[in-house]
Scaffold this active site. Structure first.
Site, short mmCIF file in Angstrom:
data_model
loop_
_atom_site.label_atom_id
_atom_site.label_comp_id
_atom_site.label_asym_id
_atom_site.label_seq_id
_atom_site.Cartn_x
_atom_site.Cartn_y
_atom_site.Cartn_z
N LYS A 1 -0.04 -6.06 4.59
CA LYS A 1 -0.17 -6.99 3.47
C LYS A 1 1.04 -7.90 3.38
CE LYS A 1 -2.05 -5.52 -0.34
NZ LYS A 1 -2.27 -4.84 -1.65
N ASP B 1 -2.35 -7.57 -6.56
CA ASP B 1 -3.20 -6.38 -6.65
C ASP B 1 -4.58 -6.83 -6.23
OD1 ASP B 1 -3.20 -3.52 -7.33
OD2 ASP B 1 -4.78 -4.11 -8.72
#
EC number: 3.6.1.66
Length: 204
Positions: free
Chosen positions: A13, A72
């Protein structure tokens, strides 16, 4: 040059976020959280993607004294009441990892007809400056869940998700990073938040 800490210890990520942010041609240095802090990750107690992104960004800004950017993200499957949602990373239990989560998704959707396989990836981006400034953006990538994992790129649920916004039938894990960044929920959210972050940093 301004420095921003990315509040993530997920290596894949981090690479994706850094690539997308730096591709915006800004005078900003992106540093990973582990490069500037060894503080444990905060407990994600929020009820929405935005709340959890803010929890992570606030914690990183507090621990490092640097402006922080956090995301998120998760998968929502309409036929599963939008599960796994904010629990996407931990869906298969306390020892969850990508393979277990993918198997659980396969188990939960194997008998769904094509017309009930719609879902989306959601990404909430949060920027928090120690001066109290907070900026949030949310983006989605609509698509469908398939019945087998395909592709080696990406991470998470990418191998079982076919985005709508493409001319072909590739999963997110079969796309090149450049193609994925152009349409992904995270790429869209980063591109949405960058102008506001840059404007804030330049106005300090």
């Amino acid at each position: 040059m301004s420095r921003i800490v990315l509040a993530s210890n997920n290596a894949k990520k981090l690479v994706e976020l850094r690539r997308t942010f730096e591709g915006a041609d800004t005078e900003v240095e992106i540093v990973g959280l582990s490069e500037v802090s060894d503080a444990p990750a905060p407990e994600e107690t929020g009820r929405t993607f935005v709340e959890n992104a803010l929890i992570k960004a606030r914690a990183a800004a507090h621990e490092t004294g640097l402006p922080a950017l956090a995301d998120d993200s998760g998968l929502e499957v309409d036929a599963l009441n939008r599960m796994p949602g904010i629990r996407s990373a931990r869906w298969s239990g306390p020892h969850a990892h990508d393979e277990r989560n993918l198997q659980l998704l396969l188990d939960q959707t194997f008998d769904l007809p094509d017309e009930r396989r719609h879902g989306r990836f959601v990404c909430a981006m949060a920027f928090v400056d120690p001066d109290g400034t907070e900026i949030t953006k949310v983006a989605t990538m609509e698509g469908r869940i398939i019945s087998e994992a395909r592709g080696k790129n990406g991470f998470g649920y990418d191998p079982m998700f076919v985005p709508d916004a493409q001319p072909g039938d590739l999963t997110s894990a079969e796309m090149t990073p450049e193609v994925k960044d152009a349409i992904s929920h995270r790429g869209q959210a980063v591109r949405a938040i960058v102008p506001a972050v840059v404007a804030h940093l330049e106005g300090r």
